[in-house]
Design an enzyme around this catalytic site. Structure first.
Site, PDB file in Angstrom:
ATOM      1  N   CYS A 170      30.403  62.413  49.372  1.00  0.00           N
ATOM      2  CA  CYS A 170      31.688  62.821  49.939  1.00  0.00           C
ATOM      3  C   CYS A 170      31.567  64.297  50.319  1.00  0.00           C
ATOM      4  CB  CYS A 170      32.787  62.605  48.904  1.00  0.00           C
ATOM      5  SG  CYS A 170      34.453  62.894  49.509  1.00  0.00           S
TER       6      CYS A 170
ATOM      7  N   CYS B  42      -4.297  72.016  70.518  1.00  0.00           N
ATOM      8  CA  CYS B  42      -3.582  73.057  71.268  1.00  0.00           C
ATOM      9  C   CYS B  42      -2.309  72.501  71.892  1.00  0.00           C
ATOM     10  CB  CYS B  42      -4.501  73.612  72.354  1.00  0.00           C
ATOM     11  SG  CYS B  42      -3.685  74.731  73.496  1.00  0.00           S
TER      12      CYS B  42
END
Length: 326
Positions: free
Chosen positions: A137, A159
């Site tokens: 909650c 890369c």
């Protein structure tokens, strides 16, 4: 999947470990938050029930801590509890939420806080839907919605100039950002990552339309367009910053990635060393590394290294090839 027994265990014997912690002074928190955000997250306040339309919104998306940006919940675990506060059955990862015993207001409850910055989020109760039985909650003001973040994947395969160029050309991909992830240094620079000492890998973060292309299809392209069998190496690039890695955001992505790696091992007939790890923080790279191939395709690195990779992608995945971006 976390259960009530797990929550009680964390509250009793210590919270799950987290890779990083964020600490700020009270003045710094006040400057970065609205008055209501500060009251709820830093002073353990509670917003008025039904004060946010977040209770009634269930579209795809993810919710992050409003204080530090840590991803906390996915809309796939969101449900209508009728309580007046957004409710979830699970966090996106088991270690992003911490649990404290709260004896305020004459009750004994379990408070939930962001495990990175200790922001008060709300409480968790054992009256949620199966299979977890949990109801987180949460104060809506403690969360920020990350639009389209559910449709994203982050991975590295050498890369990032190369991987970026490939994934910009996949149908359904809307954005590709080069960056760094998986290490311990905050806001790393390219030069720092290149030393191999930060723990970060060169990665790309791919945003995509799941109605056009799936997470699994994107991971298949990833595994099929670099060498996932060489540890910390892609061609001439060597070092942990060039490792093969898939960063998952939930258990479903982790499972899919694991199955696809097994499939690739069967095809290649050798072990795949691709790391599968939870996504923590993605740091975008400097501007000169963004959209690199499209801006520099006349340079030697582009036509000697990237062009052959693009040709391989088009050969093996012709059905997924999009027209080249401008």
């Amino acid at each position: 999947m976390l259960t009530w027994a797990d929550v009680l265990e964390f509250g009793k014997n210590g919270n799950p470990t987290i890779e990083r912690k964020l600490m700020k002074s009270e003045d710094e928190w006040r400057e970065s938050l609205t008055d209501e955000q500060y009251r709820v997250t830093r002073k353990h306040g509670t917003e008025r029930a039904f004060s946010s339309d977040m209770c009634n919104r269930f579209e795809p998306g993810r919710y992050a801590c409003v204080c530090c940006g840590t991803l906390l919940f996915d809309s796939a675990e969101k449900f209508d509890s009728g309580t007046g506060w957004p409710s979830f059955t699970q966090p996106v990862q088991e270690n992003v939420v911490a649990y404290n015993t709260d004896t305020s207001h004459g009750m004994t409850r379990v408070e939930t806080v962001c495990n990175v910055c200790d922001a008060h989020l709300g409480h968790v109760f054992p009256d949620g839907p199966e299979p977890s039985g949990l109801r987180y909650c949460i104060n809506a003001v403690a969360l920020q919605k990350e639009e389209n973040s559910a449709a994203s994947v982050t991975f590295g395969g050498g890369c990032f100039w190369c991987t970026e160029a490939i994934f910009q050309r996949i149908k359904g991909v809307t954005e590709v950002t080069s960056g760094y992830s998986g290490g311990d240094v905050q806001q790393p620079t390219y030069n720092q990552v290149c030393t191999g000492s930060t723990g970060h890998a060169e990665v790309i973060q791919v945003k995509y339309d799941p109605e056009v292309v799936s997470f699994g299809e994107i991971v298949r392209v990833h595994l099929g367009t670099h060498n996932p069998t060489t540890l910390n190496q892609q061609g001439a690039d060597r070092g942990t910053q060039y490792r093969s890695v898939i960063f998952y955001q939930n258990e479903e992505e982790k499972s899919v990635a694991g199955k696809l790696i097994q499939e690739m091992e069967a095809v290649l007939g050798k072990p795949v060393v691709t790391e599968v790890a939870p996504l923590d923080t993605f740091y975008p790279a400097e501007q000169e590394h963004q959209n690199y191939y499209n801006r520099n395709n006349g340079k030697p690195y582009c036509f000697t290294v990237i062009d052959p990779k693009l040709a391989k992608f088009r050969e093996h995945f012709p059905e997924m090839t999009e027209a080249s971006p401008a």
